[in-house]
Enzyme design. Structure first.
Site, PDB file in Angstrom:
ATOM      1  N   GLU A  39       0.846  -1.202   0.000  1.00 47.22           N
ATOM      2  CA  GLU A  39       0.000   0.000   0.000  1.00 47.22           C
ATOM      3  C   GLU A  39       0.877   1.246   0.000  1.00 47.22           C
ATOM      4  OE1 GLU A  39      -3.254   1.065  -0.120  1.00 47.22           O
ATOM      5  OE2 GLU A  39      -2.424   3.062   0.259  1.00 47.22           O
ATOM      6  N   GLN A  40       0.511   2.216  -0.857  1.00 49.68           N
ATOM      7  CA  GLN A  40       1.347   3.416  -0.965  1.00 49.68           C
ATOM      8  C   GLN A  40       1.275   4.321   0.265  1.00 49.68           C
ATOM      9  OE1 GLN A  40      -0.001   5.727  -4.319  1.00 49.68           O
ATOM     10  NE2 GLN A  40      -1.969   6.192  -3.409  1.00 49.68           N
ATOM     11  N   ARG A  51     -17.173   4.966   6.267  1.00 50.85           N
ATOM     12  CA  ARG A  51     -16.249   4.230   5.398  1.00 50.85           C
ATOM     13  C   ARG A  51     -15.076   3.641   6.196  1.00 50.85           C
ATOM     14  NH1 ARG A  51     -15.674   5.068  -0.250  1.00 50.85           N
ATOM     15  NH2 ARG A  51     -13.755   4.096  -0.895  1.00 50.85           N
ATOM     16  N   TYR A  79     -27.774  10.352   4.410  1.00 46.69           N
ATOM     17  CA  TYR A  79     -28.109   9.240   5.313  1.00 46.69           C
ATOM     18  C   TYR A  79     -27.247   9.268   6.573  1.00 46.69           C
ATOM     19  CZ  TYR A  79     -24.296   6.900   2.597  1.00 46.69           C
ATOM     20  OH  TYR A  79     -23.126   6.567   1.953  1.00 46.69           O
ATOM     21  N   ASP A 132     -11.788  -0.784  -8.705  1.00 46.10           N
ATOM     22  CA  ASP A 132     -11.730   0.444  -9.504  1.00 46.10           C
ATOM     23  C   ASP A 132     -10.585   0.416 -10.513  1.00 46.10           C
ATOM     24  OD1 ASP A 132     -13.888   1.540  -8.221  1.00 46.10           O
ATOM     25  OD2 ASP A 132     -12.819   3.276  -7.405  1.00 46.10           O
TER      26      ASP A 132
HETATM   27  C1  LIG Z   1     -18.103  10.109  -3.569  1.00 46.40           C
HETATM   28  C2  LIG Z   1     -18.071   8.595  -3.654  1.00 46.40           C
HETATM   29  C3  LIG Z   1     -19.038   7.845  -2.981  1.00 46.40           C
HETATM   30  C4  LIG Z   1     -19.014   6.437  -3.085  1.00 46.40           C
HETATM   31  N1  LIG Z   1     -19.989   5.706  -2.431  1.00 46.40           N
HETATM   32  C5  LIG Z   1     -20.003   4.356  -2.559  1.00 46.40           C
HETATM   33  C6  LIG Z   1     -21.004   3.582  -1.905  1.00 46.40           C
HETATM   34  O1  LIG Z   1     -21.865   4.109  -1.184  1.00 46.40           O
HETATM   35  N2  LIG Z   1     -20.969   2.213  -2.073  1.00 46.40           N
HETATM   36  C7  LIG Z   1     -20.014   1.605  -2.852  1.00 46.40           C
HETATM   37  O2  LIG Z   1     -20.038   0.347  -2.982  1.00 46.40           O
HETATM   38  N3  LIG Z   1     -19.064   2.316  -3.482  1.00 46.40           N
HETATM   39  C8  LIG Z   1     -19.027   3.668  -3.349  1.00 46.40           C
HETATM   40  N4  LIG Z   1     -18.054   4.399  -3.972  1.00 46.40           N
HETATM   41  C9  LIG Z   1     -17.039   3.696  -4.786  1.00 46.40           C
HETATM   42  C10 LIG Z   1     -15.922   3.144  -3.931  1.00 46.40           C
HETATM   43  O3  LIG Z   1     -15.384   4.148  -3.100  1.00 46.40           O
HETATM   44  C11 LIG Z   1     -14.822   2.566  -4.795  1.00 46.40           C
HETATM   45  O4  LIG Z   1     -15.367   1.855  -5.868  1.00 46.40           O
HETATM   46  C12 LIG Z   1     -13.967   1.621  -3.981  1.00 46.40           C
HETATM   47  O5  LIG Z   1     -13.292   2.338  -2.986  1.00 46.40           O
HETATM   48  C13 LIG Z   1     -12.987   0.880  -4.874  1.00 46.40           C
HETATM   49  O6  LIG Z   1     -12.188   0.045  -4.087  1.00 46.40           O
HETATM   50  P1  LIG Z   1     -10.769  -0.393  -4.617  1.00 46.40           P
HETATM   51  O7  LIG Z   1     -10.218  -1.282  -3.550  1.00 46.40           O
HETATM   52  O8  LIG Z   1     -10.884  -0.899  -5.998  1.00 46.40           O
HETATM   53  O9  LIG Z   1      -9.927   0.957  -4.722  1.00 46.40           O
HETATM   54  P2  LIG Z   1      -9.548   2.020  -3.630  1.00 46.40           P
HETATM   55  O10 LIG Z   1     -10.495   1.998  -2.485  1.00 46.40           O
HETATM   56  O11 LIG Z   1      -9.333   3.315  -4.361  1.00 46.40           O
HETATM   57  O12 LIG Z   1      -8.154   1.514  -3.079  1.00 46.40           O
HETATM   58  C14 LIG Z   1      -6.986   1.584  -3.831  1.00 46.40           C
HETATM   59  C15 LIG Z   1      -5.802   1.524  -2.882  1.00 46.40           C
HETATM   60  O13 LIG Z   1      -4.604   1.417  -3.643  1.00 46.40           O
HETATM   61  C16 LIG Z   1      -3.640   2.308  -3.141  1.00 46.40           C
HETATM   62  N5  LIG Z   1      -2.729   2.617  -4.246  1.00 46.40           N
HETATM   63  C17 LIG Z   1      -2.974   3.396  -5.323  1.00 46.40           C
HETATM   64  N6  LIG Z   1      -1.900   3.436  -6.132  1.00 46.40           N
HETATM   65  C18 LIG Z   1      -0.951   2.658  -5.559  1.00 46.40           C
HETATM   66  C19 LIG Z   1       0.386   2.296  -5.919  1.00 46.40           C
HETATM   67  N7  LIG Z   1       0.973   2.751  -7.042  1.00 46.40           N
HETATM   68  N8  LIG Z   1       1.091   1.458  -5.097  1.00 46.40           N
HETATM   69  C20 LIG Z   1       0.532   0.989  -3.942  1.00 46.40           C
HETATM   70  N9  LIG Z   1      -0.746   1.316  -3.551  1.00 46.40           N
HETATM   71  C21 LIG Z   1      -1.465   2.126  -4.351  1.00 46.40           C
HETATM   72  C22 LIG Z   1      -4.452   3.493  -2.641  1.00 46.40           C
HETATM   73  O14 LIG Z   1      -3.731   4.261  -1.695  1.00 46.40           O
HETATM   74  C23 LIG Z   1      -5.666   2.785  -2.029  1.00 46.40           C
HETATM   75  O15 LIG Z   1      -5.452   2.417  -0.691  1.00 46.40           O
HETATM   76  C24 LIG Z   1     -18.039   5.801  -3.871  1.00 46.40           C
HETATM   77  C25 LIG Z   1     -17.058   6.562  -4.534  1.00 46.40           C
HETATM   78  C26 LIG Z   1     -17.073   7.944  -4.431  1.00 46.40           C
HETATM   79  C27 LIG Z   1     -16.030   8.743  -5.179  1.00 46.40           C
END
Ligand SMILES: Cc1cc2nc3c(=O)[nH]c(=O)nc-3n(C[C@H](O)[C@H](O)[C@H](O)COP(=O)(O)OP(=O)(O)OC[C@H]3O[C@@H](n4cnc5c(N)ncnc54)[C@H](O)[C@@H]3O)c2cc1C
Length: 386
Positions: A34-35, A108, A214, A295
């Site tokens: 993790e970064q 969150r 909410y 994502d």
């Molecule tokens: C305003 C908003 C509201 C939302 N509400 C909801 C909701 O109610 N319900 C829902 O299901 N989803 C919601 N989402 C979507 C949700 O937040 C994301 O889809 C989710 O966090 C994706 O998870 P992830 O693990 O793929 O990525 P992330 O949570 O973005 O995690 C990625 C991780 O990788 C790390 N990282 C990045 N680059 C590097 C690198 N080069 N080297 C090492 N580590 C790195 C980051 O620091 C981070 O910790 C919302 C999004 C937004 C913007």
């Protein structure tokens, strides 16, 4: 498994931690990079719909989350000015009976901490920003900004919307700025004074903007809102969860909205601002023994509250595909995972982009009924009925 393959997960977000916890339990040698230097308690809410809670259940954290989460009786859509209800979905017990799991509204950070607790702490390494992958070797070599290098048999890129792993696989291409930003704020509900405001989870729909409000705690002592408002292109470059929004601008943007909305915005002591980004479905999610998750491979607008849910579903399906093919069949497992997941995530990305989800009464079953533990593996059309 004779000698379990080593798997490096890049990113300790919701998807990365979930897949790491599941694979560790399945006997893999998993390490997460993790970064960030540490996890911050970012002030934001998150909705966990029943399809997401079914994944959290197998991580053994459902009960913990039920204790802390707000379980709204209803989910309403209302007109921005008149307050007229245009759709009403019963949540509470009914959603659980219909879709097999509750609908939880959470802080969150509570969700993230619960998922983190499901993975052994010694497998998560902080201050490790991935900058390079060398895939020529038999193993994959990962290089980090701090100069360290590690090797693994396979890599899962769970590094979010600006994924470096995605870029290393598919080349540079920025996600698309939707021309909209989200203001987010989470604050003590006592600031509202009148506790009759915002009793149930509600999305207020304006002509070109909306706001979702909410509670995020079982005791209803913390309230959250998230907006979507048009904004200039300079916001494309911002990606921090900690960029401050201007409260005056925010309140002006919602000045014509119903008194209940204005009461919440007026009570808010400060808000963050976040660019809303998306991508079209990617041509492929894996190359050799490197695969994307969450994502990193299917970022979407938050209008259906499915981004994190989809990342959790990915984690469960990826773990099942690896179980199906065994430790020797990593590449085959990654292909099976993509075949299984892509039709569904592409359908959700498209629906979410249109921002019409549940504006009027509709059956959310194709999203909420999904059970990542039981869904057939392999290509199957995504059933979209709304
Ligand atoms: C305003 C908003 C509201 C939302 N509400 C909801 C909701 O109610 N319900 C829902 O299901 N989803 C919601 N989402 C979507 C949700 O937040 C994301 O889809 C989710 O966090 C994706 O998870 P992830 O693990 O793929 O990525 P992330 O949570 O973005 O995690 C990625 C991780 O990788 C790390 N990282 C990045 N680059 C590097 C690198 N080069 N080297 C090492 N580590 C790195 C980051 O620091 C981070 O910790 C919302 C999004 C937004 C913007």
């Amino acid at each position: 498994m004779s000698k379990p393959p080593s798997i490096a997960v890049v990113g300790a977000g919701i998807g990365g931690l979930a897949v790491a916890a599941l694979l560790k339990r399945a006997g893999y040698d998993v390490q997460v990079y993790e970064q960030a230097r540490r996890f911050e308690r970012v002030g934001a809410g998150i909705q966990m719909t029943p399809n997401a809670v079914k994944v959290l259940r197998r991580l053994g954290i459902e009960e913990r989350l039920r204790q802390v989460a707000f379980r709204s009786e209803l989910r309403l859509s209302r007109e921005w000015d008149s307050g007229e209800i245009t759709s009403e979905l019963k949540l509470g017990e009914e959603v659980e009976r219909k879709f097999g799991a509750p609908f939880l509204c959470l802080h969150r950070a509570d969700l993230h901490a619960a998922i983190e607790s499901a993975a052994p702490p010694e497998i998560v390494h902080f201050d490790m920003r991935l900058v390079g992958l060398d895939r020529n070797a038999g193993e994959i070599a990962l290089t980090f900004a701090n100069g360290s290098r590690v090797r693994a048999d396979a890599v899962i890129g769970a590094d979010g919307v600006h994924s470096v792993v995605r870029e290393l696989l598919l080349g540079p291409e920025k996600p698309r700025f939707t021309g909209r930003v989200a203001y987010r704020a989470l604050f003590p509900a006592a600031r509202l004074g009148d506790t009759r405001v915002a009793q149930v989870q509600t999305k207020w729909w304006g002509p070109d903007r909306h706001v979702v409000i909410y509670y995020v705690t079982a005791t209803r002592d913390q309230i959250y809102f998230v907006t979507s408002v048009p904004e200039g292109a300079e916001w494309m470059t911002r990606e921090s969860w900690s960029a401050k929004g201007d409260l005056g601008e925010l309140r002006r943007a919602y000045s014509g909205f119903h008194a209940e909305v204005r009461a919440v915005l007026d009570a808010c002591p400060g808000a963050y601002k976040w660019a809303l980004l998306e991508r079209d479905p990617l041509p492929r999610w894996s190359e050799g023994r490197v695969v994307l998750l969450g994502d990193a491979c299917h970022p979407m607008t938050p209008y259906m509250a499915q981004g994190a849910a989809a990342a959790l579903e990915d984690a469960a399906v990826l773990a099942r595909c690896l179980e199906r093919t065994g430790g020797e069949g990593l590449e085959q497992a990654f292909k099976l995972y993509e075949e299984t997941r892509k039709p569904r995530t592409s359908a959700i990305q498209a629906k979410s982009s249109s921002n019409t989800w549940m504006r009027t009464d509709a059956d959310p079953g194709w999203v909420y009924s999904y059970d990542a533990w039981g869904a057939p593996l392999g290509e199957s059309p995504s059933r979209v009925s709304e």
